[in-house]
Write a protein that holds these residues in place. Sequence first.
Motif, PDB file in Angstrom:
ATOM      1  N   GLY A 180       3.406   7.584   0.891  1.00 48.93           N
ATOM      2  CA  GLY A 180       3.625   6.259   1.477  1.00 48.93           C
ATOM      3  C   GLY A 180       4.722   6.280   2.527  1.00 48.93           C
ATOM      4  O   GLY A 180       4.632   5.589   3.550  1.00 48.93           O
ATOM      5  N   THR A 181       5.743   7.082   2.304  1.00 45.05           N
ATOM      6  CA  THR A 181       6.813   7.219   3.285  1.00 45.05           C
ATOM      7  C   THR A 181       6.292   7.901   4.538  1.00 45.05           C
ATOM      8  O   THR A 181       6.652   7.533   5.658  1.00 45.05           O
ATOM      9  CB  THR A 181       7.985   8.014   2.688  1.00 45.05           C
ATOM     10  N   GLY A 194       9.522   2.933  -1.711  1.00 44.48           N
ATOM     11  CA  GLY A 194       8.411   1.982  -1.602  1.00 44.48           C
ATOM     12  C   GLY A 194       8.837   0.568  -1.963  1.00 44.48           C
ATOM     13  O   GLY A 194       8.407  -0.402  -1.326  1.00 44.48           O
ATOM     14  N   LEU A 247       1.016   4.198  -2.783  1.00 45.73           N
ATOM     15  CA  LEU A 247       0.876   5.624  -2.457  1.00 45.73           C
ATOM     16  C   LEU A 247       2.091   6.414  -2.936  1.00 45.73           C
ATOM     17  O   LEU A 247       1.939   7.513  -3.483  1.00 45.73           O
ATOM     18  CB  LEU A 247       0.688   5.804  -0.953  1.00 45.73           C
ATOM     19  N   ASN A 248       3.286   5.875  -2.741  1.00 43.01           N
ATOM     20  CA  ASN A 248       4.499   6.566  -3.186  1.00 43.01           C
ATOM     21  C   ASN A 248       4.575   6.690  -4.697  1.00 43.01           C
ATOM     22  O   ASN A 248       5.163   7.628  -5.216  1.00 43.01           O
ATOM     23  CB  ASN A 248       5.750   5.825  -2.688  1.00 43.01           C
ATOM     24  N   SER A 295       4.343   5.336   6.398  1.00 40.27           N
ATOM     25  CA  SER A 295       5.234   4.352   7.014  1.00 40.27           C
ATOM     26  C   SER A 295       5.897   4.894   8.276  1.00 40.27           C
ATOM     27  O   SER A 295       6.267   4.126   9.163  1.00 40.27           O
ATOM     28  CB  SER A 295       6.290   3.888   6.020  1.00 40.27           C
ATOM     29  N   THR A 344       0.838  -1.207   0.000  1.00 36.75           N
ATOM     30  CA  THR A 344       0.000   0.000   0.000  1.00 36.75           C
ATOM     31  C   THR A 344       0.869   1.252   0.000  1.00 36.75           C
ATOM     32  O   THR A 344       0.587   2.217  -0.735  1.00 36.75           O
ATOM     33  CB  THR A 344      -0.935   0.005   1.220  1.00 36.75           C
ATOM     34  N   CYS A 345       1.937   1.261   0.792  1.00 39.01           N
ATOM     35  CA  CYS A 345       2.847   2.413   0.820  1.00 39.01           C
ATOM     36  C   CYS A 345       3.556   2.588  -0.524  1.00 39.01           C
ATOM     37  O   CYS A 345       3.757   3.718  -0.970  1.00 39.01           O
ATOM     38  CB  CYS A 345       3.860   2.253   1.943  1.00 39.01           C
TER      39      CYS A 345
END
Length: 140
Positions: free
Chosen positions: A66-67, A118, A58-59, A70, A54-55
Amino acid sequence: MEPLQKNAETAAVALAVADPQGASSSSGVVVQVREKKGPLRAAIPCMPFLVAVTCLFLNTFVPGLGTFVSAFTVLCGARTELPERHVCCVFWLNIAAALIQILTAIVMVGWIMSIFWGMDMVILASEWGMPYLDPAWMWE
């Protein structure tokens, strides 16, 4: 001259261990390479696989998002390669990485960095073998 002699001795021992019969073989020496990571890269948390994917997603579409997500998994107990650092320090290192990705996305550097970040999250999740949906892995 001594370092050269040590290297020759080490190579001879490695060859003898790899091929005890004494037959010469070019594939008898095993070389191990270990990547040295800086503090920003070592602060990437190891999350469950689906969260890491998922991250990455998103990234890919919003650099740094995403970062940023996280970073909060560190506060929830996700492990990193910086066990000697405090959780808040690792959290802020991840926030800094997200800000760098967001601010440099204008010139495409941040977007590329974000995708690689990611991918590293997914690689860490698959290497460390974290369960997919079981949050109990944090307390084992």
